[in-house]
Enzyme design. Structure first.
Site, short mmCIF file in Angstrom:
data_model
loop_
_atom_site.label_atom_id
_atom_site.label_comp_id
_atom_site.label_asym_id
_atom_site.label_seq_id
_atom_site.Cartn_x
_atom_site.Cartn_y
_atom_site.Cartn_z
N TYR A 116 -10.71 -5.91 25.67
CA TYR A 116 -9.28 -6.18 25.82
C TYR A 116 -9.06 -7.01 27.08
O TYR A 116 -9.68 -6.76 28.12
CB TYR A 116 -8.50 -4.88 26.01
CG TYR A 116 -7.86 -4.31 24.78
CD1 TYR A 116 -6.53 -4.57 24.48
CD2 TYR A 116 -8.57 -3.48 23.92
CE1 TYR A 116 -5.91 -4.03 23.37
CE2 TYR A 116 -7.96 -2.92 22.80
CZ TYR A 116 -6.64 -3.20 22.54
OH TYR A 116 -6.05 -2.65 21.43
N ILE A 123 0.87 -1.18 0.00
CA ILE A 123 0.00 0.00 0.00
C ILE A 123 0.90 1.23 0.00
O ILE A 123 1.70 1.41 0.92
CB ILE A 123 -0.93 0.00 1.23
CG1 ILE A 123 -1.79 -1.26 1.25
CG2 ILE A 123 -1.80 1.25 1.25
CD1 ILE A 123 -2.48 -1.52 2.56
#
Length: 422
Positions: free
Chosen positions: A334, A130
């Site tokens: 998390y 990219i």
């Protein structure tokens, strides 16, 4: 050790802002730019990119796209797939990009087949490099402020963030719910505070303890960031105040919120620092539907403790959790896991830690959580890929890989391409 000859591409010099279209709210930026640099450059122009992951100091625009990243202010600005409008990629077949007749434009939406962006999101370096992206930008917010709410338990805080998710576009830019263990860790690390903030925090906690609502052993904390116009922030604060009261919460001021917000940036440094003292720690995340969230949190923590005990490892592990992004359907959770290790012992601590984390990951999957919310798959979690995708899909996506890269130039073997031969 991978025996293959490897060539890596250093993107750090590809950090230029190619153009900015202020009227359309767009910027074309090279993909090697770090988050910190990009945020600062846009700030100097009077704009924000709206994307602020914990890793923004060192992670890059290209990395965000390749891993399908998410940031702290997802509630307001969306995830990377919402922020990125177009990508330019150097592939084995040549340059993949959009073509425009006019300069400095991109489409808000287009129904013109599968776009390069769709191929590259989550590709983890396996389909090409990219090189640049067109991203959405917003004018800097008129007001940014913080608030925190103390709840008598994680369960009460969970009901609060669930109700907050129903507010949809009226949600504050960021809302995180810290369980008791992580909240106490953050408070232990808090620096000096102003006398006013100290008094407000002291008063809030004492009122909670006096009323019987709060206990140091069970209290949970929501840290909230508001960002927008003055009127927008004022209205959101009113909503937070009402929802907090409905769930037994007590407003604790901006200092607690700001320290909790900043803690997320410090955790990576803490991890590296702790290794000097023979403590190994790491985080892992997942998306969990609201209907499964309590079960996933409880069982995952229990699994980590059980796996640690079954190996007769020294000491007690530290396990905590927090909710970081909220959606209509569920939330990102998390988990943090730290344990004492002996780097000179017979067992490799990395292997032991990896085994325990894998057991926790399997518990998450078995109870309705995802393989990853935004960290990606890489190699660490690639063994779980056959459990989350059908054989037909894996055969199809690897056929796309073969068509785009027939000799496997981009042979990183990450994610769904982990089983791709040389």
């Amino acid at each position: 050790v991978d025996p293959r000859l490897m060539v890596s591409v250093d993107m750090k010099l590809m950090k230029n802002v190619l153009w900015v279209n202020e009227e359309d709210g767009l910027a074309h930026v090279e993909a090697g730019i770090t988050g910190r640099d990009l945020i600062e450059r846009m700030r100097r122009l009077g704009f924000t990119i709206g994307h602020e992951p914990d890793s923004y100091e060192f992670s890059t625009l290209g990395g965000w796209i390749a891993t399908k990243a998410s940031g702290m202010k997802q509630n307001k600005y969306g995830n990377i797939e919402d922020i990125v409008k177009e990508v330019t990629v150097v592939s084995a077949k040549g340059i993949m990009s959009h073509k425009h007749k006019a300069n400095k434009v991109s489409y808000g939406r287009s129904s013109a087949g599968i776009e390069p962006k769709a191929l590259m999101l989550g590709s983890e370096g396996c389909l090409g490099v990219i090189t640049s992206a067109v991203i959405k930008i917003w004018p800097l917010a008129e007001e940014i402020s913080h608030e925190s709410v103390l709840f008598p338990s994680f369960d009460a805080g969970l009901r609060f963030v669930k109700d907050l998710s129903n507010q949809r576009t009226l949600k504050p830019a960021s809302c995180r719910l810290l369980d008791n263990e992580q909240f106490r860790l953050g408070q232990a690390m808090t620096g000096e505070q102003s006398s006013l903030e100290s008094f407000k925090s002291y008063l809030s906690k004492k009122m909670g303890f006096y009323l019987g609502n709060l206990s140091e052993k069970t209290v949970a904390c929501a840290t909230i960031t508001f960002e927008g116009s003055a009127a927008e922030v004022r209205f959101q604060k009113k909503i937070i105040c009402e929802l907090s009261a409905a769930h037994g919460g007590i407003l604790a001021g901006s200092r607690v919120s700001k320290s909790g917000y900043d803690l997320t940036f410090a955790i990576a440094y803490l991890r590296d620092f702790a290794m000097n003292y023979n403590i190994l720690g790491e985080s892992f995340e997942t998306f969990v539907p609201w209907s499964k969230l309590r079960t996933v949190v409880e069982r995952t923590k229990r699994t980590i403790l059980s796996e640690h005990k079954s190996r007769a490892l020294p000491g007690l592990p530290f396990v905590c959790s927090r909710i970081t992004q909220i959606y209509d359907e569920g939330a990102c959770v998390y988990f943090y896991f730290c344990m004492a290790v002996n780097f000179n012992g017979a067992l490799d601590p990395r292997d032991v830690f990896g085994e325990i984390e894998a057991s926790a990951r399997r518990e998450i999957l078995n109870n309705g959580g995802s393989l990853s919310h935004h960290h990606g798959i890489g190699k660490l979690r690639s063994s779980f890929v056959p459990e989350i995708y059908s054989d037909g899909y894996l055969d199809s996506i690897n056929a796309v890989k073969t068509a785009l890269d027939p000799v496997n130039v981009f042979g990183a073997r990450n994610g769904v391409f982990a089983g791709k031969p040389c």
